[in-house]
Design an enzyme around this catalytic site. Structure first.
Site, PDB file in Angstrom:
ATOM      1  N   ASP A   1     -11.229   2.158   3.271  1.00 52.69           N
ATOM      2  CA  ASP A   1     -11.519   0.735   3.042  1.00 52.69           C
ATOM      3  C   ASP A   1     -13.003   0.524   2.723  1.00 52.69           C
ATOM      4  OD1 ASP A   1      -9.381  -1.018   3.058  1.00 52.69           O
ATOM      5  OD2 ASP A   1      -9.266  -1.136   5.244  1.00 52.69           O
TER       6      ASP A   1
ATOM      7  N   LYS B   1       0.843  -1.209   0.000  1.00 58.59           N
ATOM      8  CA  LYS B   1       0.000   0.000   0.000  1.00 58.59           C
ATOM      9  C   LYS B   1       0.875   1.256   0.000  1.00 58.59           C
ATOM     10  CE  LYS B   1      -3.762  -2.554   2.009  1.00 58.59           C
ATOM     11  NZ  LYS B   1      -4.438  -3.064   3.190  1.00 58.59           N
TER      12      LYS B   1
ATOM     13  N   GLN C   1      -5.223  -1.896   9.345  1.00 59.78           N
ATOM     14  CA  GLN C   1      -4.942  -3.190   8.722  1.00 59.78           C
ATOM     15  C   GLN C   1      -5.540  -4.323   9.566  1.00 59.78           C
ATOM     16  OE1 GLN C   1      -3.284  -3.552   5.657  1.00 59.78           O
ATOM     17  NE2 GLN C   1      -3.995  -5.659   5.855  1.00 59.78           N
TER      18      GLN C   1
END
Ligand code: NAD
Length: 278
Positions: free
Chosen positions: A116, A49, A93
């Site tokens: 997300d 990322k 995460q």
């Protein structure tokens, strides 16, 4: 001739466009990635990322917290990031260490910074087809289908898997594209028979090579979300690629299919969140 749906190439071209959009921004866009503990797979995902952010011109912050942190301290970190004007996107995460309630952590993220697309506000807006930050893997799948000229409207779509991050949202997005959607899961009876109905089969199960030629109708389009590392250190998917590839009209490879699209959609969400913040 089977078409290989090249997510890597499409992701590169999306990221190129995002890079020029970012270059025209007056202010820097910033993504904060929160890691709790030292899960090796998470470390690899986070590194990828950060690399993507670098490629697009987005600043990325890595907030690495001790695996023993309390929920309260993690929530404090999120609240601080929510209030920081220089932070546009926040990503925690997953998975989080045992004992931390993931739902509570996701709900603590400002929905406008939830790149997300997991916050209930974004999930609700997605259900209503309102403007929102879409979950990255499902959005990437739709983008991959559309960019390859694969019609969803009126098609039989079968999704195997009903997770909150892939299975449920991708079924919803296929429905919004006017597909006729069937959702399968671990208790579905006669899975192969149901899958054989599919014009478009999306597999997000987490079992290597579960889907073989017996599960696909000739000419179907197969999207393989699964990622597994084999004993000889190669990557493979939930679909047995070699078994189905000559029977289908199009299929995503693993690696190089859905995975890179997920990253491209994350970058797209960061740019979108950045526009809102400016
Ligand atoms: P999950 O474990 O949360 O959900 C798996 C789903 O599969 C469940 O809904 C379960 O009901 C269903 N299932 C399990 N066994 C089944 C069976 N025998 N028959 C039918 N259904 C069954 O998994 P997830 O988070 O949705 O991820 C699925 C896979 O996709 C994993 O391999 C994961 O690593 C991968 N993944 C890839 C990306 C990407 O960017 N490529 C993103 C997210 C997840």
């Amino acid at each position: 001739m089977t078409k290989i749906l090249d997510g890597k190439a499409l992701s590169t071209s999306i990221m190129k466009k995002l890079k020029s959009a970012v270059a025209q921004q007056k202010r820097l866009i910033t993504l904060a990635v929160v890691q709790v503990g030292d899960d090796p797979a998470s470390t690899v995902y986070i590194r990828n990322k950060h690399k993507a952010c670098e490629a697009v011109g987005i600043r990325s912050l890595h907030i690495h917290l001790d695996g023993e942190i309390t929920s309260g301290s993690l929530l404090d970190t999120i609240h601080t990031l929510n209030s920081r004007k220089d932070v546009d996107g926040i990503l925690v995460q997953l998975p989080l260490p045992y004992g931390i309630d993931e739902g509570e952590v996701i709900r603590a993220i400002d929905p406008a910074k939830d790149v997300d697309g997991f916050h209930p506000v974004n999930v609700g807006r997605m259900m209503l087809a309102d403007d929102c930050l879409l979950p990255c893997t499902p959005a990437g799948i739709i983008e991959l289908l559309k960019s390859n000229g694969i019609e969803i409207n009126g098609k039989e779509c079968v999704v195997v898997g009903r997770s909150n991050i892939v299975g449920k949202p991708v079924a919803q997005l296929l429905l919004q594209e006017h597909g006729t959607v069937t959702q399968c899961h671990s208790r579905t009876r006669n899975l192969a028979e149901v899958c054989r109905r599919a014009d478009i089969l999306v597999v997000a199960v987490g079992i290597a090579h579960l889907i073989n030629a017996d599960f696909v109708k000739p000419g179907a389009v197969v999207i393989d979300v699964g990622i597994h590392r084999t004993s000889d250190n190669k990557l493979c998917g939930d679909v047995d690629f070699d078994s189905v590839k000559d029977k289908v009209s199009a299929i995503t490879p693993v690696p190089g299919g859905v995975g890179p699209m997920t990253i491209a959609m994350l970058m797209q969400n960061c740019v979108k969140a950045g526009h809102r913040g400016s």
